[in-house]
Design a protein around this motif. Structure first.
Motif, PDB file in Angstrom:
ATOM      1  N   TYR A   1      34.677  41.464  41.561  1.00  0.00           N
ATOM      2  CA  TYR A   1      34.710  40.120  40.982  1.00  0.00           C
ATOM      3  C   TYR A   1      34.003  39.043  41.796  1.00  0.00           C
TER       4      TYR A   1
ATOM      5  N   SER B   1      42.319  40.817  46.598  1.00  0.00           N
ATOM      6  CA  SER B   1      41.497  40.177  45.573  1.00  0.00           C
ATOM      7  C   SER B   1      42.219  39.035  44.844  1.00  0.00           C
TER       8      SER B   1
ATOM      9  N   GLU C   1      32.210  33.821  42.726  1.00  0.00           N
ATOM     10  CA  GLU C   1      32.525  34.745  41.639  1.00  0.00           C
ATOM     11  C   GLU C   1      31.223  35.328  41.067  1.00  0.00           C
TER      12      GLU C   1
ATOM     13  N   GLU D   1      30.733  36.263  38.161  1.00  0.00           N
ATOM     14  CA  GLU D   1      30.497  35.733  36.828  1.00  0.00           C
ATOM     15  C   GLU D   1      29.729  34.406  36.908  1.00  0.00           C
TER      16      GLU D   1
ATOM     17  N   ARG E   1      35.040  31.353  34.578  1.00  0.00           N
ATOM     18  CA  ARG E   1      36.034  31.736  35.588  1.00  0.00           C
ATOM     19  C   ARG E   1      37.357  31.038  35.310  1.00  0.00           C
TER      20      ARG E   1
ATOM     21  N   PHE F   1      41.087  37.066  37.751  1.00  0.00           N
ATOM     22  CA  PHE F   1      39.864  37.803  37.430  1.00  0.00           C
ATOM     23  C   PHE F   1      39.965  38.740  36.219  1.00  0.00           C
TER      24      PHE F   1
ATOM     25  N   THR G   1      39.636  46.267  32.340  1.00  0.00           N
ATOM     26  CA  THR G   1      38.953  45.349  33.260  1.00  0.00           C
ATOM     27  C   THR G   1      38.558  46.153  34.493  1.00  0.00           C
ATOM     28  N   ASP G   2      37.838  45.485  35.392  1.00  0.00           N
ATOM     29  CA  ASP G   2      37.430  46.176  36.624  1.00  0.00           C
ATOM     30  C   ASP G   2      38.591  46.430  37.564  1.00  0.00           C
ATOM     31  N   ASN G   3      39.787  46.000  37.199  1.00  0.00           N
ATOM     32  CA  ASN G   3      40.961  46.295  38.041  1.00  0.00           C
ATOM     33  C   ASN G   3      41.198  47.788  38.196  1.00  0.00           C
TER      34      ASN G   3
END
Ligand code: SF4
Ligand code: SF4
Ligand code: SF4
Ligand code: FES
Length: 946
Positions: A159, A212, A227, A229, A264, A284, A829-831
């Motif tokens: 992120y 994070s 970020e 993004e 964000r 995030f 999500t990227d989690n």
């Protein structure tokens, strides 16, 4: 939408103190004693340049751009570290100061990339601002000397990035990680010119201890931490304040947009729940809103064997209404029901229960709190008179002793855990009662005074043993009890807990808690000052969940720890709106405000408001609906925002119940597991796409504001309204604020709640009163809401779920920081980089006995079912206990859990399942078939999206 800015006053506010008068640039200023000159100036409208200071952190005094002149004092003190003094005369803008500041900035800029115009932070960079403010036009030292411009950018975190070339080593990030988050992942490594920011042992951020949370990114005055993004989309130009839709902490954020695109989520400093902090999920993990698997068009099918057919909204709504009416005509009024969700807003949950009660004339409505905090409602209402926690989060900063039982706040309620850790670092004492050694037991600069690793299922015995120590050692606060509680009930309870068989020594073999430790913990709780109890699902999700809540309340009353700041009984709510969903009348026996459906006066009020006769009999709870379905008498279910197949216990039983129904309607973002048994799928909207309110664990009602238009065409409340109209109800809400007005008119605890009041106060903690228009931070100050505090004897009753030769281990379940419940959102999500699969924690001794090594596939079996997952060998769990999470449908931990449940509320006993663990070659047949099915669903969703 407008830009909502936040002012940075440079240093923290000081606690209330006598005012000091001073002069700043000739103007008289009055501020509390202890305020920094920088903050005093900012409050008076004078901005002193700064780089290392920000008002979320302690002043540090390293950058030297905030220098001021003070009459009668030699030199140029830093305004961020110099407190005001009476009669002080300060000058912030002189030619000498400008020269000094410019000189400092020349040094910074000579070692900084000159790429402002192409930098992602252009226009949102404090270094750029200060350079402009001091009039920097030239750098005398040139740019040729030794520098850091070749530093290698760290892009490992999904992120945000860290670019050391842009770092000015102000240490704001380090201090944010230490002071705000409490993870201590960053340091300034090296000395002098070589000094640089290092994550853990100079590792990449992803490999470090970083969790994070984003605090360092928020604190960074340059784009060194930024970020991804923002780098991709550009700096935002509009913002709106809204509330996180994940956990019960209820963090508020500035949702920052560029055009139609969310760039964000920045934690809102004014947010009273989070005070400007966030965790990885709220900060995030919002990308699921745009995920390609999201279903945006309604679908129906005649039977669950058939493929889905996309239809118009009109057809889907009309079909739903006609099916429910057909089924009621054929099987009876009580053959249909609904389930609402704590993920949805107050207004949406209110509408679902109203639809069932007003539209279908029964009380068959239930909510996901059934499987998490229903015992909290029962236990706290019984003892104190209010189905809610007693304190606000700020209260923890007054606590002298913190007792955490059955909760893992650093994973489950991370932003509140950071506050708690701040208080612990200030010296508060800590007791943790948990079968696992959770992170908070030992974390940087914190070590629990006592960790009581009890055997799962023995909460009541442990709490009774603590009460035994309090009573038999004369540690009870009898004056408090006499003044505020029913003395006779107390005497009966005290006599019960004082029995020798309740002592720590007598119960040690049962609880596995060493008696000496338990005694010491009980003494600390009773005598250590203001003592606060925080608990979670490790308390409620037991066959004695309600008894445990009552036992906690008994202990708090006996020691005088209710009705004061820094103490109390505080349930840490799992989902964002558990409190709200319960408040809204989502249980089958209660209207909003926890009033029983059999109460004629209350029922008549609702009948008058809704214009129908209402059923005086409580309806069916979720497990009863499923039982009734398998018995053939319950035939249609409207499910808003819940995935009961994955989240409820004994998956096989849930599946059998759903499969026996003739019409299951699922309203959700994704084709969840429950949708496999649905006949109608109504696409849901995300929290970013609607207006409404959530109520957090502190009883704090906060606005959810629409950030973008609903991708599916309708906000969830509009969909329910359309269904209601299709069944013949005359609903005509034009906006969720009108729904809240109706709730307020019909619910005494919400009487002063309106969107106007919420906008005025920022949030309201129910109950709001004339004396406390913004609400009540601490409950029961002048006496218990129910009158006298009610002591109830809680006898320990062992669960029917027993270990034995076939199932010798006890499984307990929980969740981890990066994932959320069944993972429907966070898995998209990227989690997932932090938790790609559920693992089974097993003690080294138990692993060795079974020939298992870390990472091995293992078969996990219970009386209810079996699943396969990988082992993680760890001493976090005690011998005889195994632990897993339930975030991934491929694992479906609830295939294992049984349908034992709390005696009072039917809350499932997720935390105690007798199991066996053995070596396995890999996923079982049903898991492989599930994986194939899931892949097929994903393909269908992707095609539909295209
Ligand atoms: S993201 Fe949070 S945990 Fe990670 S380094 Fe930054 S402040 Fe620390
Ligand atoms: S990364 Fe940012 S906050 Fe951290 S030291 Fe560098 S400039 Fe300061
Ligand atoms: S702590 Fe909870 S409410 Fe706050 S950002 Fe994280 S998930 Fe959202
Ligand atoms: S802002 Fe005061 S020394 Fe940096």
């Amino acid at each position: 939408m407008a830009w909502i800015s936040e002012t940075d006053l440079g240093t923290k506010a000081v606690p209330a103190a006598p005012l000091v008068t001073l002069s700043i640039d000739g103007a008289e200023v009055r501020v509390p004693t202890g305020t920094s000159i920088m903050r005093a100036a900012a409050l008076a409208g004078t901005s002193i340049p700064k780089l290392c200071a920000t008002d979320s952190l302690e002043a540090f005094g390293s950058c030297r751009v905030c220098l001021v002149e003070i009459e009668g004092r030699a030199g140029f003190p830093a305004s961020c570290t110099t407190p005001v003094a009476p009669g002080m005369s300060v000058r912030t803008q002189t030619e000498r100061l400008t020269q000094l500041r410019r000189g400092v900035m020349e040094l910074y800029i000579s070692d900084h990339p000159l790429d402002c115009l192409t930098c992602s932070a252009n226009g949102d960079c404090e270094l750029q601002d200060v350079a402009g403010a001091v009039g920097l036009r030239d750098v005398r030292y040139g740019y040729e000397g030794a520098n850091h411009l070749e530093g290698c950018k760290d892009e490992s975190n999904p992120y945000f990035t860290f670019d050391p070339a842009k770092c000015i080593v102000c240490s704001r990030c380090v201090r944010a990680c230490d002071e705000v988050q409490g993870t201590f992942a960053l340091t300034v490594d090296g000395r002098g010119f070589a000094s640089h920011i290092a994550a853990s042992q100079d590792e990449e951020f992803l490999a470090s201890e970083c969790v994070s949370c984003g605090a360092c990114v928020q604190a960074c005055p340059t784009s060194a931490l930024i970020e991804k993004e923002v780098e991709k989309v550009g700096t935002p130009d509009t913002a709106i304040v809204t509330t996180c839709a994940y956990c019960g902490v209820g963090c508020t954020f500035r949702a920052e947009m560029r055009g139609e695109q969310l760039v964000r989520m920045v934690p809102w400093k004014e947010g009273k729940a989070n005070r400007g902090h966030s965790c990885v999920k709220g900060r995030f993990a919002w990308g699921y809103a745009n995920h390609k698997e999201r279903i945006l068009n309604p679908m129906i099918r005649e039977s669950i064997e058939q493929p889905w057919r996309e239809v118009t909204w009109d057809e889907a709504i009309a079909h739903t209404a006609s099916e429910f009416r057909r089924i009621q005509a054929k099987y009876g009024t009580r053959s249909v029901g609904g389930i609402n969700s704590s993920r949805c807003t107050n207004e949406e949950t209110y509408l679902v229960q109203k639809l069932i009660r007003q539209g279908f004339h029964n009380n068959n409505v239930d909510t996901c709190a059934r499987v998490c905090h229903s015992p909290t409602g029962y236990g706290l209402k019984t003892t104190f008179g209010t189905s809610a926690g007693t304190q606000d989060f700020d209260s923890v900063m007054q606590a002298d002793v913190i007792l955490i039982i059955g909760a893992n706040p650093t994973d489950g309620h991370p932003v509140f855990a950071s506050r708690m850790k701040q208080r612990l670092r200030q010296g508060a004492r800590l007791i943790v009662v948990d079968p696992r050694r959770t992170d908070i037991v030992r974390t940087p600069h914190i070590e629990a005074d006592h960790h009581l690793p009890l055997k799962p299922g023995t909460n009541v015995a442990v709490l009774t043993a603590m009460a035994h120590v309090v009573v038999t050692e004369g540690l009870a606060d009898e004056d408090y009890v006499r003044a505020r509680c029913d003395w006779d009930e107390y005497a009966e309870w005290a006599a019960f807990v004082a029995q020798p068989e309740r002592s720590p020594e007598a119960t040690e073999a049962l609880t596995r808690v060493p008696a000496a430790d338990l005694r010491a913990a009980a003494r600390l709780y009773a005598t250590g000052g203001r003592a606060a109890i925080y608990y979670g699902l490790g308390v409620t999700e037991h066959s004695q969940g309600s008894s445990t809540v009552i036992a906690i309340a008994n202990l708090a009353m006996a020691t005088g720890n209710v009705g004061i700041e820094g103490a109390g009984v505080n349930p840490l709510r799992g989902q964002n709106n558990v409190q709200g969903a319960c408040d809204m009348g989502s249980f089958p026996h209660e209207y909003s405000g926890y009033r029983h459906v059999s109460d004629t006066t209350v029922r008549e009020m609702f009948e008058a408001a809704w214009g129908v006769a209402l059923d005086p009999e409580p309806g069916l709870r979720i497990p009863n609906m499923l039982d009734a379905a398998t018995e053939g008498v319950f035939k249609a279910l409207f499910i808003q925002g819940e995935d009961i197949l994955q989240s409820d216990p004994n998956t096989q039983h849930v599946a059998a119940g759903l499969a026996a129904m003739e019409c299951v309607v699922v309203q959700d973002l994704f084709l969840n597991e429950t949708a496999n048994y649905a006949h109608v799928f109504l696409p849901g909207s995300t929290f970013l796409e609607k207006d409404g309110t959530f109520t957090n664990a502190e009883r704090r009602i906060q606005r959810v504001r629409q950030v973008m238009r609903p991708k599916n065409g309708y906000a969830d409340w509009e969909i329910v309204q359309n269904v209601a109209r299709a069944v013949g109800l005359d609903w005509s809400y034009a906006h969720p604020s009108e729904i809240m007005d109706e709730i307020a008119a019909l619910t005494p605890t919400f009487a002063r709640v309106s969107y106007a009041a919420l906008d005025e106060h920022g949030s309201l903690q129910w109950p709001a009163t004339d004396a406390m228009p913004a609400g009540t931070p601490t409950m029961h100050i002048d006496g218990f809401v129910r009158g006298k505090g009610h002591f109830v004897v809680t006898d320990y009753v062992p669960t029917d779920e027993k270990t034995g030769p076939r199932f010798p281990l006890l499984l307990t379940t929980g969740r981890i920081l990066s994932q959320y419940n069944v993972g429907a959102q966070t898995r998209r999500t990227d989690n997932v980089v932090w938790h790609p699969e559920d693992l089974l924690e097993i003690h080294p001794a138990d692993a060795e006995n079974r020939g298992l090594r870390d990472g091995d596939w293992v078969l996990l079996r219970s009386r209810a079912g079996e699943t396969t997952l990988r082992a993680q060998v760890t001493e976090r769990v005690a011998p005889g206990v195994v632990y897993t999470t339930f975030h991934h449908p491929e694992t479906q931990a609830n295939v294992i859990t049984t349908d034992y449940s709390d005696w009072a509320t039917n809350c499932p006993e997720y935390k105690v399942t007798a199991v066996q663990v053995s070596a396995s070659n890999g996923p079982s047949d049903w898991q492989e078939s599930y994986a194939r099915q899931a892949e097929q669903s994903r393909r269908i969703a992707a095609v539909a999206a295209e």
